[in-house]
Design a protein around this motif. Structure first.
Motif, PDB file in Angstrom:
ATOM      1  N   ASP A  54     -31.184   9.487 107.000  1.00  0.00           N
ATOM      2  CA  ASP A  54     -30.250  10.044 107.987  1.00  0.00           C
ATOM      3  C   ASP A  54     -29.944   9.078 109.120  1.00  0.00           C
ATOM      4  O   ASP A  54     -28.824   9.033 109.613  1.00  0.00           O
ATOM      5  CB  ASP A  54     -30.821  11.340 108.576  1.00  0.00           C
ATOM      6  CG  ASP A  54     -31.001  12.394 107.521  1.00  0.00           C
ATOM      7  OD1 ASP A  54     -29.974  12.888 107.019  1.00  0.00           O
ATOM      8  OD2 ASP A  54     -32.148  12.708 107.175  1.00  0.00           O
ATOM      9  N   LYS A  55     -30.968   8.338 109.571  1.00  0.00           N
ATOM     10  CA  LYS A  55     -30.807   7.384 110.663  1.00  0.00           C
ATOM     11  C   LYS A  55     -31.701   6.187 110.403  1.00  0.00           C
ATOM     12  O   LYS A  55     -32.740   6.310 109.752  1.00  0.00           O
ATOM     13  CB  LYS A  55     -31.199   8.001 112.011  1.00  0.00           C
ATOM     14  CG  LYS A  55     -30.271   9.076 112.497  1.00  0.00           C
ATOM     15  CD  LYS A  55     -30.663   9.551 113.877  1.00  0.00           C
ATOM     16  CE  LYS A  55     -29.734  10.689 114.291  1.00  0.00           C
ATOM     17  NZ  LYS A  55     -30.029  11.175 115.624  1.00  0.00           N
ATOM     18  N   VAL A  56     -31.298   5.059 110.983  1.00  0.00           N
ATOM     19  CA  VAL A  56     -32.122   3.853 110.926  1.00  0.00           C
ATOM     20  C   VAL A  56     -32.469   3.486 112.357  1.00  0.00           C
ATOM     21  O   VAL A  56     -31.596   3.187 113.166  1.00  0.00           O
ATOM     22  CB  VAL A  56     -31.377   2.682 110.248  1.00  0.00           C
ATOM     23  CG1 VAL A  56     -32.281   1.458 110.179  1.00  0.00           C
ATOM     24  CG2 VAL A  56     -30.892   3.080 108.864  1.00  0.00           C
ATOM     25  N   GLU A  95     -29.255  -2.627 106.772  1.00  0.00           N
ATOM     26  CA  GLU A  95     -28.186  -2.362 105.813  1.00  0.00           C
ATOM     27  C   GLU A  95     -28.723  -1.700 104.540  1.00  0.00           C
ATOM     28  O   GLU A  95     -28.076  -0.802 103.985  1.00  0.00           O
ATOM     29  CB  GLU A  95     -27.449  -3.651 105.465  1.00  0.00           C
ATOM     30  CG  GLU A  95     -26.588  -4.155 106.605  1.00  0.00           C
ATOM     31  CD  GLU A  95     -25.774  -5.376 106.265  1.00  0.00           C
ATOM     32  OE1 GLU A  95     -24.752  -5.583 106.926  1.00  0.00           O
ATOM     33  OE2 GLU A  95     -26.152  -6.135 105.338  1.00  0.00           O
ATOM     34  N   PHE A  96     -29.903  -2.111 104.098  1.00  0.00           N
ATOM     35  CA  PHE A  96     -30.514  -1.489 102.924  1.00  0.00           C
ATOM     36  C   PHE A  96     -30.752  -0.004 103.188  1.00  0.00           C
ATOM     37  O   PHE A  96     -30.392   0.846 102.360  1.00  0.00           O
ATOM     38  CB  PHE A  96     -31.828  -2.187 102.572  1.00  0.00           C
ATOM     39  CG  PHE A  96     -32.516  -1.581 101.388  1.00  0.00           C
ATOM     40  CD1 PHE A  96     -32.140  -1.923 100.103  1.00  0.00           C
ATOM     41  CD2 PHE A  96     -33.541  -0.660 101.556  1.00  0.00           C
ATOM     42  CE1 PHE A  96     -32.761  -1.352  98.994  1.00  0.00           C
ATOM     43  CE2 PHE A  96     -34.170  -0.084 100.462  1.00  0.00           C
ATOM     44  CZ  PHE A  96     -33.782  -0.431  99.180  1.00  0.00           C
ATOM     45  N   GLN A 133     -25.239  -3.819 115.875  1.00  0.00           N
ATOM     46  CA  GLN A 133     -24.135  -4.402 115.101  1.00  0.00           C
ATOM     47  C   GLN A 133     -24.244  -4.067 113.621  1.00  0.00           C
ATOM     48  O   GLN A 133     -23.228  -3.928 112.934  1.00  0.00           O
ATOM     49  CB  GLN A 133     -24.126  -5.927 115.238  1.00  0.00           C
ATOM     50  CG  GLN A 133     -23.686  -6.456 116.554  1.00  0.00           C
ATOM     51  CD  GLN A 133     -23.811  -7.978 116.592  1.00  0.00           C
ATOM     52  OE1 GLN A 133     -23.704  -8.650 115.569  1.00  0.00           O
ATOM     53  NE2 GLN A 133     -24.070  -8.513 117.769  1.00  0.00           N
ATOM     54  N   TYR A 134     -25.481  -3.929 113.127  1.00  0.00           N
ATOM     55  CA  TYR A 134     -25.691  -3.687 111.697  1.00  0.00           C
ATOM     56  C   TYR A 134     -25.966  -2.220 111.364  1.00  0.00           C
ATOM     57  O   TYR A 134     -26.261  -1.899 110.218  1.00  0.00           O
ATOM     58  CB  TYR A 134     -26.803  -4.599 111.175  1.00  0.00           C
ATOM     59  CG  TYR A 134     -26.325  -6.029 111.053  1.00  0.00           C
ATOM     60  CD1 TYR A 134     -25.629  -6.459 109.921  1.00  0.00           C
ATOM     61  CD2 TYR A 134     -26.527  -6.932 112.084  1.00  0.00           C
ATOM     62  CE1 TYR A 134     -25.160  -7.759 109.823  1.00  0.00           C
ATOM     63  CE2 TYR A 134     -26.061  -8.241 111.997  1.00  0.00           C
ATOM     64  CZ  TYR A 134     -25.383  -8.643 110.858  1.00  0.00           C
ATOM     65  OH  TYR A 134     -24.904  -9.932 110.768  1.00  0.00           O
ATOM     66  N   GLY A 135     -25.863  -1.337 112.355  1.00  0.00           N
ATOM     67  CA  GLY A 135     -25.937   0.089 112.065  1.00  0.00           C
ATOM     68  C   GLY A 135     -27.217   0.805 112.425  1.00  0.00           C
ATOM     69  O   GLY A 135     -27.432   1.936 111.988  1.00  0.00           O
TER      70      GLY A 135
END
Length: 153
Positions: free
Chosen positions: A44-46, A35-36, A61-63
């Motif tokens: 751009d992406k995690v 999330e941070f 679930q958290y991106g």
């Protein structure tokens, strides 16, 4: 410039089982880093680097994206960050995924961060004076207790 945040979260912790998904402030530990990273304007992406399908499901679930699971070689007790990075590099090549220009390494075991601090680091990185930037913050001495010449957290 394309920047990806990488959150390395293997499932094999021996001393604190499943520490990376242990709840801290109402969320799995790894969720805080995901999330941070998603709050940073320049990311751009995690990418969640994990060896666990359960961790991957939580990461999604958290991106985070999880285009592949980490190899056993890069998930052992003795694996170093270099092993994880090499595993990511090889799997990106094998999956024909384009490399980002830079990565931001965010350990899940450091969930409390300042966006302002990271924005300043990013500006330093963009100045072209540095090929990498590392965040170091002072420790509050009250966090540790000295006992028998050892430090315990």
């Amino acid at each position: 410039m394309k920047i990806w945040a990488v959150v390395p979260a293997r499932s094999g912790s021996k001393r604190f089982r499943n520490k990376n998904i242990h709840y801290f402030k109402g969320k799995p530990l790894l969720a805080h880093s995901i999330e941070f990273a998603n709050k940073l304007s320049y990311v751009d992406k995690v990418l969640l680097s994990t060896d666990s399908k359960a961790y991957a499901d939580i990461g999604i679930q958290y991106g985070a994206i999880i285009p592949f699971l980490r190899s056993k070689m890069s998930s052992s007790d003795d694996s170093m960050e270099e092993d994880v990075l090499e595993d990511i590099r090889l799997k990106m090549i094998n999956n024909k995924i384009n490399f980002p220009d830079a990565i931001l390494w965010l350990r899940p075991t450091h969930p409390i961060r300042s966006i302002e601090h990271f924005e300043l680091m990013y500006k330093k990185f963009l100045s072209n004076k540095y090929s990498s930037v590392v965040s170091v913050t002072p420790t509050d001495y009250r966090t540790f207790i000295a006992q028998d010449d050892l430090l315990f957290h």
